[in-house]
Design a protein around this motif. Structure first.
Motif, PDB file in Angstrom:
ATOM      1  N   MET A  59      86.595 -20.779  93.679  1.00 29.76           N
ATOM      2  CA  MET A  59      86.437 -21.644  94.844  1.00 29.76           C
ATOM      3  C   MET A  59      85.970 -23.037  94.446  1.00 29.76           C
ATOM      4  SD  MET A  59      85.164 -18.991  97.783  1.00 29.76           S
ATOM      5  CE  MET A  59      85.199 -20.167  99.130  1.00 29.76           C
ATOM      6  N   LEU A  60      85.091 -23.139  93.468  1.00 29.48           N
ATOM      7  CA  LEU A  60      84.646 -24.455  93.024  1.00 29.48           C
ATOM      8  C   LEU A  60      85.794 -25.230  92.369  1.00 29.48           C
ATOM      9  CD1 LEU A  60      81.062 -23.794  91.629  1.00 29.48           C
ATOM     10  CD2 LEU A  60      81.720 -24.845  93.806  1.00 29.48           C
ATOM     11  N   LYS A  61      86.589 -24.543  91.566  1.00 29.87           N
ATOM     12  CA  LYS A  61      87.747 -25.195  90.947  1.00 29.87           C
ATOM     13  C   LYS A  61      88.723 -25.662  92.026  1.00 29.87           C
ATOM     14  CE  LYS A  61      91.682 -24.430  87.911  1.00 29.87           C
ATOM     15  NZ  LYS A  61      92.412 -23.476  87.073  1.00 29.87           N
ATOM     16  N   PHE A  62      88.985 -24.798  92.982  1.00 33.03           N
ATOM     17  CA  PHE A  62      89.944 -25.158  94.024  1.00 33.03           C
ATOM     18  C   PHE A  62      89.412 -26.308  94.868  1.00 33.03           C
ATOM     19  CE2 PHE A  62      92.782 -24.690  97.624  1.00 33.03           C
ATOM     20  CZ  PHE A  62      93.981 -24.471  96.974  1.00 33.03           C
ATOM     21  N   TRP A  63      88.108 -26.307  95.200  1.00 28.33           N
ATOM     22  CA  TRP A  63      87.563 -27.411  95.975  1.00 28.33           C
ATOM     23  C   TRP A  63      87.696 -28.725  95.196  1.00 28.33           C
ATOM     24  CZ3 TRP A  63      87.063 -28.937 100.582  1.00 28.33           C
ATOM     25  CH2 TRP A  63      86.373 -30.111 100.850  1.00 28.33           C
ATOM     26  N   LEU A  75      79.936 -24.988 101.499  1.00 32.90           N
ATOM     27  CA  LEU A  75      79.747 -23.856 100.590  1.00 32.90           C
ATOM     28  C   LEU A  75      79.961 -24.295  99.139  1.00 32.90           C
ATOM     29  CD1 LEU A  75      79.212 -20.782 100.358  1.00 32.90           C
ATOM     30  CD2 LEU A  75      81.701 -20.497 100.390  1.00 32.90           C
ATOM     31  N   ALA A  76      80.996 -25.070  98.898  1.00 36.03           N
ATOM     32  CA  ALA A  76      81.267 -25.551  97.538  1.00 36.03           C
ATOM     33  C   ALA A  76      80.118 -26.418  97.027  1.00 36.03           C
ATOM     34  CB  ALA A  76      82.579 -26.331  97.506  1.00 36.03           C
ATOM     35  N   ILE A  77      79.593 -27.277  97.878  1.00 37.58           N
ATOM     36  CA  ILE A  77      78.461 -28.122  97.478  1.00 37.58           C
ATOM     37  C   ILE A  77      77.247 -27.262  97.155  1.00 37.58           C
ATOM     38  CG2 ILE A  77      76.797 -29.817  98.348  1.00 37.58           C
ATOM     39  CD1 ILE A  77      79.218 -31.087  99.863  1.00 37.58           C
ATOM     40  N   ARG A  78      76.989 -26.268  97.999  1.00 41.86           N
ATOM     41  CA  ARG A  78      75.836 -25.379  97.779  1.00 41.86           C
ATOM     42  C   ARG A  78      75.996 -24.583  96.487  1.00 41.86           C
ATOM     43  NH1 ARG A  78      75.786 -22.764 102.517  1.00 41.86           N
ATOM     44  NH2 ARG A  78      76.643 -20.787 101.826  1.00 41.86           N
ATOM     45  N   TRP A  79      77.175 -24.044  96.252  1.00 46.96           N
ATOM     46  CA  TRP A  79      77.404 -23.256  95.045  1.00 46.96           C
ATOM     47  C   TRP A  79      77.405 -24.135  93.795  1.00 46.96           C
ATOM     48  CZ3 TRP A  79      81.691 -19.097  96.267  1.00 46.96           C
ATOM     49  CH2 TRP A  79      81.156 -18.146  97.134  1.00 46.96           C
ATOM     50  N   LYS A  80      77.905 -25.350  93.917  1.00 46.38           N
ATOM     51  CA  LYS A  80      77.906 -26.247  92.759  1.00 46.38           C
ATOM     52  C   LYS A  80      76.474 -26.617  92.378  1.00 46.38           C
ATOM     53  CE  LYS A  80      80.085 -30.349  90.916  1.00 46.38           C
ATOM     54  NZ  LYS A  80      80.965 -31.479  91.173  1.00 46.38           N
ATOM     55  N   ALA A  81      75.618 -26.796  93.377  1.00 48.51           N
ATOM     56  CA  ALA A  81      74.215 -27.130  93.117  1.00 48.51           C
ATOM     57  C   ALA A  81      73.451 -25.942  92.548  1.00 48.51           C
ATOM     58  CB  ALA A  81      73.542 -27.610  94.404  1.00 48.51           C
ATOM     59  N   ASN A  82      73.911 -24.745  92.842  1.00 51.08           N
ATOM     60  CA  ASN A  82      73.256 -23.525  92.379  1.00 51.08           C
ATOM     61  C   ASN A  82      74.332 -22.556  91.874  1.00 51.08           C
ATOM     62  OD1 ASN A  82      71.386 -21.537  91.903  1.00 51.08           O
ATOM     63  ND2 ASN A  82      71.264 -20.881  94.027  1.00 51.08           N
ATOM     64  N   PRO A  83      74.941 -22.856  90.714  1.00 44.40           N
ATOM     65  CA  PRO A  83      76.060 -22.040  90.231  1.00 44.40           C
ATOM     66  C   PRO A  83      75.629 -20.634  89.817  1.00 44.40           C
ATOM     67  CG  PRO A  83      75.446 -23.660  88.593  1.00 44.40           C
ATOM     68  CD  PRO A  83      74.596 -23.925  89.801  1.00 44.40           C
ATOM     69  N   LEU A  84      76.615 -19.788  89.718  1.00 46.46           N
ATOM     70  CA  LEU A  84      76.391 -18.426  89.271  1.00 46.46           C
ATOM     71  C   LEU A  84      75.913 -18.440  87.823  1.00 46.46           C
ATOM     72  CD1 LEU A  84      76.781 -15.495  90.304  1.00 46.46           C
ATOM     73  CD2 LEU A  84      79.049 -15.562  89.258  1.00 46.46           C
ATOM     74  N   LYS A  85      74.860 -17.695  87.558  1.00 47.43           N
ATOM     75  CA  LYS A  85      74.301 -17.611  86.206  1.00 47.43           C
ATOM     76  C   LYS A  85      74.412 -16.179  85.718  1.00 47.43           C
ATOM     77  CE  LYS A  85      70.940 -21.155  87.405  1.00 47.43           C
ATOM     78  NZ  LYS A  85      70.869 -21.142  88.851  1.00 47.43           N
ATOM     79  N   SER A  86      74.346 -16.001  84.416  1.00 48.06           N
ATOM     80  CA  SER A  86      74.474 -14.652  83.863  1.00 48.06           C
ATOM     81  C   SER A  86      73.379 -13.727  84.359  1.00 48.06           C
ATOM     82  CB  SER A  86      74.493 -14.696  82.342  1.00 48.06           C
ATOM     83  OG  SER A  86      73.305 -15.276  81.852  1.00 48.06           O
ATOM     84  N   GLU A  87      72.196 -14.272  84.635  1.00 50.59           N
ATOM     85  CA  GLU A  87      71.124 -13.405  85.142  1.00 50.59           C
ATOM     86  C   GLU A  87      71.338 -12.993  86.596  1.00 50.59           C
ATOM     87  OE1 GLU A  87      69.547 -17.678  85.012  1.00 50.59           O
ATOM     88  OE2 GLU A  87      70.398 -16.333  83.540  1.00 50.59           O
ATOM     89  N   ASP A  88      72.294 -13.641  87.282  1.00 43.15           N
ATOM     90  CA  ASP A  88      72.631 -13.247  88.647  1.00 43.15           C
ATOM     91  C   ASP A  88      73.455 -11.965  88.677  1.00 43.15           C
ATOM     92  OD1 ASP A  88      71.352 -15.501  89.619  1.00 43.15           O
ATOM     93  OD2 ASP A  88      73.194 -16.698  89.691  1.00 43.15           O
ATOM     94  N   ILE A  89      74.021 -11.625  87.530  1.00 46.97           N
ATOM     95  CA  ILE A  89      74.931 -10.474  87.468  1.00 46.97           C
ATOM     96  C   ILE A  89      74.186  -9.224  87.081  1.00 46.97           C
ATOM     97  CG2 ILE A  89      76.973  -9.573  86.321  1.00 46.97           C
ATOM     98  CD1 ILE A  89      77.942 -12.467  86.122  1.00 46.97           C
TER      99      ILE A  89
END
Length: 166
Positions: free
Chosen positions: A122-126, A152-166
């Motif tokens: 989604m970030l790439k597509f945005w 949503l893209a702005i929020r996710w870009k500011a707080n991207p998925l991290k390995s510890e989130d998984i």
């Protein structure tokens, strides 16, 4: 005391049921969309077109001169058939991502699960469609178009998925 315990159990049950329903709705949506070959085709076409519109037109024996952002600068009837086709695919994907974003922003979908599945996509597509959306908003004179997807893209870009989130 019995009343308080009953109320707590009822509240916990409702809260747990709500979370389970949200997760189930998210999984159902993701599974259904993964089966949608037309959506996958639209995503691929838009991304391929964005990389090099001139190459896309020439390789596919198509007719057109506009890049992705400029497909929304003209009335539909002024586009070539091939430009209109690309624009239709772009709108299909944008509408689907807006649907996801509305569901997430309203709490109908589980954001953590969705983020794990689609964050980078989604970030790439945005990033690819942001100029097109700006053109569409200006052309249509509606600054609310695809705002949920953007937020949503702005929020996710500011707080991207991290390995510890998984």
């Amino acid at each position: 005391m019995v009343f308080a315990a009953s109320a707590y159990i009822a509240y916990s049950t409702i809260h747990s049921s709500r979370a389970t329903s949200r997760e189930r709705a998210t999984l159902d949506t993701i599974l259904d969309d993964n089966k949608d070959d037309n959506l996958a085709h639209s995503k691929n076409l838009v991304l391929m077109f964005n990389e090099d519109p001139k190459d896309y037109y020439s390789k596919n024996e198509r007719v057109g001169t506009r890049d992705l952002a400029h497909l929304f600068c003209e009335e539909h009837h002024n586009l070539t058939k091939d430009e209109a086709d690309v624009r239709a695919h772009l709108l299909k994907v944008l509408n689907r991502y807006e649907f996801y974003a509305i569901g997430i922003n309203k709490g109908l979908f589980d954001e953590d699960l969705f983020k794990r599945m689609y964050c980078s996509t989604m970030l790439k597509f945005w990033g690819v469609v942001n100029p097109s959306v700006s053109q569409l908003r200006e052309f249509a004179k509606k600054d609310t178009l695809f705002k949920d997807f953007e937020s949503l893209a702005i929020r996710w870009k500011a707080n991207p998925l991290k390995s510890e989130d998984i």
